[in-house]
Design a protein around this motif. Structure first.
Motif, PDB file in Angstrom:
ATOM      1  N   TYR A 167       0.839  -1.194   0.000  1.00  0.00           N
ATOM      2  CA  TYR A 167       0.000   0.000   0.000  1.00  0.00           C
ATOM      3  C   TYR A 167       0.878   1.249   0.000  1.00  0.00           C
ATOM      4  O   TYR A 167       1.953   1.265   0.601  1.00  0.00           O
ATOM      5  CB  TYR A 167      -0.907   0.021   1.223  1.00  0.00           C
ATOM      6  CG  TYR A 167      -2.120  -0.884   1.133  1.00  0.00           C
ATOM      7  CD1 TYR A 167      -2.016  -2.182   0.642  1.00  0.00           C
ATOM      8  CD2 TYR A 167      -3.359  -0.441   1.544  1.00  0.00           C
ATOM      9  CE1 TYR A 167      -3.117  -3.008   0.567  1.00  0.00           C
ATOM     10  CE2 TYR A 167      -4.467  -1.269   1.474  1.00  0.00           C
ATOM     11  CZ  TYR A 167      -4.341  -2.547   0.986  1.00  0.00           C
ATOM     12  OH  TYR A 167      -5.441  -3.359   0.906  1.00  0.00           O
TER      13      TYR A 167
ATOM     14  N   GLU B  64      -0.374   8.142   2.087  1.00  0.00           N
ATOM     15  CA  GLU B  64      -0.372   9.554   1.720  1.00  0.00           C
ATOM     16  C   GLU B  64      -0.827  10.346   2.947  1.00  0.00           C
ATOM     17  O   GLU B  64      -1.815   9.988   3.586  1.00  0.00           O
ATOM     18  CB  GLU B  64      -1.332   9.755   0.552  1.00  0.00           C
ATOM     19  CG  GLU B  64      -1.324  11.112  -0.047  1.00  0.00           C
ATOM     20  CD  GLU B  64      -2.183  11.160  -1.311  1.00  0.00           C
ATOM     21  OE1 GLU B  64      -1.659  11.598  -2.336  1.00  0.00           O
ATOM     22  OE2 GLU B  64      -3.356  10.759  -1.261  1.00  0.00           O
TER      23      GLU B  64
ATOM     24  N   LYS C 232      -2.649  12.835   5.180  1.00  0.00           N
ATOM     25  CA  LYS C 232      -3.947  13.502   5.108  1.00  0.00           C
ATOM     26  C   LYS C 232      -4.015  14.667   6.103  1.00  0.00           C
ATOM     27  O   LYS C 232      -4.689  15.652   5.854  1.00  0.00           O
ATOM     28  CB  LYS C 232      -5.023  12.462   5.434  1.00  0.00           C
ATOM     29  CG  LYS C 232      -6.420  12.850   5.139  1.00  0.00           C
ATOM     30  CD  LYS C 232      -7.301  11.637   5.239  1.00  0.00           C
ATOM     31  CE  LYS C 232      -8.484  11.915   6.118  1.00  0.00           C
ATOM     32  NZ  LYS C 232      -9.369  10.781   6.247  1.00  0.00           N
TER      33      LYS C 232
ATOM     34  N   GLY D 284       3.559   9.734  -0.880  1.00  0.00           N
ATOM     35  CA  GLY D 284       2.522   9.404  -1.844  1.00  0.00           C
ATOM     36  C   GLY D 284       3.031   8.596  -3.020  1.00  0.00           C
ATOM     37  O   GLY D 284       2.266   8.278  -3.927  1.00  0.00           O
TER      38      GLY D 284
ATOM     39  N   SER E 284      -3.250   5.472  10.491  1.00  0.00           N
ATOM     40  CA  SER E 284      -4.370   5.394   9.556  1.00  0.00           C
ATOM     41  C   SER E 284      -5.697   5.403  10.308  1.00  0.00           C
ATOM     42  O   SER E 284      -6.640   6.099   9.920  1.00  0.00           O
ATOM     43  CB  SER E 284      -4.250   4.128   8.708  1.00  0.00           C
ATOM     44  OG  SER E 284      -5.401   3.941   7.926  1.00  0.00           O
TER      45      SER E 284
ATOM     46  N   THR F  53      -3.907   8.291   4.630  1.00  0.00           N
ATOM     47  CA  THR F  53      -4.809   7.453   3.850  1.00  0.00           C
ATOM     48  C   THR F  53      -3.937   6.661   2.884  1.00  0.00           C
ATOM     49  O   THR F  53      -2.747   6.926   2.757  1.00  0.00           O
ATOM     50  CB  THR F  53      -5.855   8.319   3.113  1.00  0.00           C
ATOM     51  OG1 THR F  53      -6.809   7.472   2.509  1.00  0.00           O
ATOM     52  CG2 THR F  53      -5.222   9.216   2.076  1.00  0.00           C
TER      53      THR F  53
ATOM     54  N   LYS G 172      -3.496   5.638  -1.036  1.00  0.00           N
ATOM     55  CA  LYS G 172      -4.007   6.057  -2.332  1.00  0.00           C
ATOM     56  C   LYS G 172      -4.029   4.947  -3.374  1.00  0.00           C
ATOM     57  O   LYS G 172      -4.804   5.010  -4.292  1.00  0.00           O
ATOM     58  CB  LYS G 172      -3.265   7.280  -2.844  1.00  0.00           C
ATOM     59  CG  LYS G 172      -1.878   7.058  -3.349  1.00  0.00           C
ATOM     60  CD  LYS G 172      -1.342   8.344  -3.935  1.00  0.00           C
ATOM     61  CE  LYS G 172      -0.229   8.079  -4.895  1.00  0.00           C
ATOM     62  NZ  LYS G 172       0.228   9.267  -5.556  1.00  0.00           N
ATOM     63  N   GLU G 173      -3.182   3.941  -3.226  1.00  0.00           N
ATOM     64  CA  GLU G 173      -3.145   2.890  -4.232  1.00  0.00           C
ATOM     65  C   GLU G 173      -2.343   1.719  -3.714  1.00  0.00           C
ATOM     66  O   GLU G 173      -1.701   1.791  -2.672  1.00  0.00           O
ATOM     67  CB  GLU G 173      -2.529   3.380  -5.536  1.00  0.00           C
ATOM     68  CG  GLU G 173      -1.068   3.761  -5.385  1.00  0.00           C
ATOM     69  CD  GLU G 173      -0.464   4.334  -6.657  1.00  0.00           C
ATOM     70  OE1 GLU G 173       0.572   3.816  -7.081  1.00  0.00           O
ATOM     71  OE2 GLU G 173      -1.041   5.281  -7.203  1.00  0.00           O
TER      72      GLU G 173
END
Length: 114
Positions: free
Chosen positions: A10, A13, A15, A67, A101, A107, A109-110
């Motif tokens: 994962y 990123e 936040k 990120g 988290s 968070t 993102k991908e």
């Protein structure tokens, strides 16, 4: 193996935007909205504060979140920096990432593909 189910792939990123770095340590700033805390701070004539100062290791992990790097990528950086085995680094970093988290500070993102 499907990387979508591998948490280490994962990409985190940040936040939470209210933070700064001072002397290599990250401090996260939070506004106090709880009326009880505001009243208690008024009684003792202090400004209400719920700021969090991260230790050295957590600060370095926080600063590595850009990120682009996956948790695995960050754990490789951390393992090299602190001279530890990659498995220990992954375990520690995954625990940290889950914690921040759940607090809503980052968070994901991908999922990064190998």
């Amino acid at each position: 193996m499907n990387d979508r189910y591998n948490f280490a792939m994962y990409v985190p990123e940040i936040k939470h935007n209210e933070w700064k770095v001072e002397d290599g340590k990250v401090t996260l700033y939070f506004k106090v909205n709880d009326p009880v805390k505001k009243f208690a701070s008024w009684l003792v004539k202090k400004s209400p504060s719920c700021d969090v100062e991260l230790d050295d290791m957590c600060s370095q992990a926080w600063l590595a979140i850009d990120g682009e790097k996956s948790i695995y990528d960050i754990s490789k950086i951390m393992a090299k920096r602190y001279n530890e085995e990659i498995n220990a680094s992954i375990y520690r970093l995954v625990t940290y990432m889950r914690y921040i988290s759940k607090r809503g500070w980052i968070t994901f993102k991908e999922v990064k593909q190998k």
